[in-house]
Design an enzyme around this catalytic site. Structure first.
Site, PDB file in Angstrom:
ATOM      1  CG  MET A  73       0.614   3.784   3.917  1.00 26.27           C
ATOM      2  SD  MET A  73       0.248   3.510   5.668  1.00 26.27           S
ATOM      3  CE  MET A  73       1.080   4.942   6.377  1.00 26.27           C
ATOM      4  CB  VAL A  74      -3.117   5.528  -1.788  1.00 30.01           C
ATOM      5  CG1 VAL A  74      -4.283   6.266  -2.450  1.00 30.01           C
ATOM      6  CG2 VAL A  74      -1.998   5.313  -2.800  1.00 30.01           C
ATOM      7  CB  CYS A 193       1.008   0.563  -6.733  1.00 31.10           C
ATOM      8  SG  CYS A 193      -0.790   0.615  -6.533  1.00 31.10           S
ATOM      9  CE  LYS A 233       6.905   0.965  -0.321  1.00 32.73           C
ATOM     10  NZ  LYS A 233       5.877   0.017  -0.812  1.00 32.73           N
ATOM     11  CG  HIS A 263       5.921  -4.472  -0.183  1.00 32.98           C
ATOM     12  ND1 HIS A 263       5.581  -4.027   1.070  1.00 32.98           N
ATOM     13  CD2 HIS A 263       4.940  -5.347  -0.549  1.00 32.98           C
ATOM     14  CE1 HIS A 263       4.439  -4.587   1.447  1.00 32.98           C
ATOM     15  NE2 HIS A 263       4.039  -5.400   0.483  1.00 32.98           N
TER      16      HIS A 263
END
Length: 298
Positions: A73-74, A193, A233, A263
């Site tokens: 998590m950024v 992302c 991912k 995801h």
């Protein structure tokens, strides 16, 4: 919940453990928190094993199977959160996504006071204006020496840390990996992302539209990472049809990916919307039938 569960499907070992992929996906929805941490997993209990003696695939199996994993998590997956998650049952954590070029100017420093390995961006790489602001930061007086991009606890995080990078070019990915490879346990490429800064640079979910380039990044990293596993991912590529996601994941595995995280949303889905569980379940079911590498769901 602090621990965002990346729950591993057991792939070929599921039958031996009497666990089905659907059972695992349903268990992934069981709430855990810092007040209600999950029990320590077998992977966490076995973290003292010397992974350097394993092949990349055996290391990936050790890291990802039977694991409770803190998702990258950024601006969140920094040392405090990672180590906190480990203390509450996580057996593996990811760094936040770090853009490939960001690690290039850093200096690797052994922080004897904290017992950490610090990757510090030298203060002279910043503009004069930023240097002045950093020098005046009374809340963080150490910033006058430069910013810490990555901090690793080599004792607490041993055998438990995956470095996630944002990259769209194979040569930059290798350069970034080379800088940190001796301090982490694996390399992960962010291909999910959807944020503008990532996609505009050809990174993140932009790679979902360019399987050739995505596979080049993975295969090049695999050739240059020795015994350290390489993972990716991704997101679901279609909201109902599992085939595009299956094709993409299988291409990555064929290119050398030692594990793949999926995801459960497509690009455009809001983060607060429900995951597309039926499609995700079908993707995992079919991958389990044909692939032997760990498949992680997020």
């Amino acid at each position: 919940h602090i621990i965002s569960k990346l729950k591993m499907d057991q792939c070929s070992s599921a039958a031996n453990n009497n666990v089905s992929s659907i059972d695992l996906l349903e268990d992934a929805q069981t709430p855990h928190s810092l007040q209600n941490p999950p029990p320590q997993s077998p992977a966490a209990a076995a973290s003292s094993e010397d992974l350097s003696q394993l092949s990349a695939q055996d290391a990936a199996d050790h890291l990802f199977r039977d694991s409770e994993i803190l998702a990258p998590m950024v601006r969140a997956s920094t040392t405090p959160l990672r180590t906190l998650a480990l203390s509450h049952g996580a057996s593996l954590t990811f760094t936040e996504e770090l853009i490939d070029r960001s690690i290039f100017p850093t200096e690797r420093i052994v922080n004897k006071e904290l017992g950490t390995i610090d990757y510090r961006v030298p203060v002279n790489t910043y503009s004069k204006k930023v240097q002045k602001r950093m020098a005046a930061d009374s809340d963080n007086p150490d910033s006058k020496n430069g910013a810490i991009l990555l901090r690793i606890d080599p004792i607490v995080e041993r055998n438990k840390l995956i470095y996630q990078m944002g990259t769209g070019e194979a040569d930059l990915a290798v350069q970034a990996a080379t800088r940190v490879i001796n301090d982490v346990d694996g390399m992960d490429v962010n291909m999910g992302c959807p944020k503008k800064f990532s996609v505009s640079g050809g990174m993140g979910s932009a790679l979902l539209d360019d399987v050739k380039r995505a596979c080049d990044v993975v295969s090049t990293l695999r050739r240059n990472s020795g015994r350290k596993p390489v993972s990716a991912k991704i997101r679901l590529l279609d909201h109902t049809d599992p085939r595009p996601t299956l094709d993409f994941a299988r291409a990555l595995i064929k290119s050398g990916a030692n594990a793949v995280t999926i995801h459960g949303r497509i690009v455009g889905d809001e983060s607060h919307s429900a995951a597309r569980w039926p499609t995700l379940v079908e993707v995992v079911r079919q991958l389990k039938q044909t692939e032997s590498v760990p498949i992680v769901v997020n």
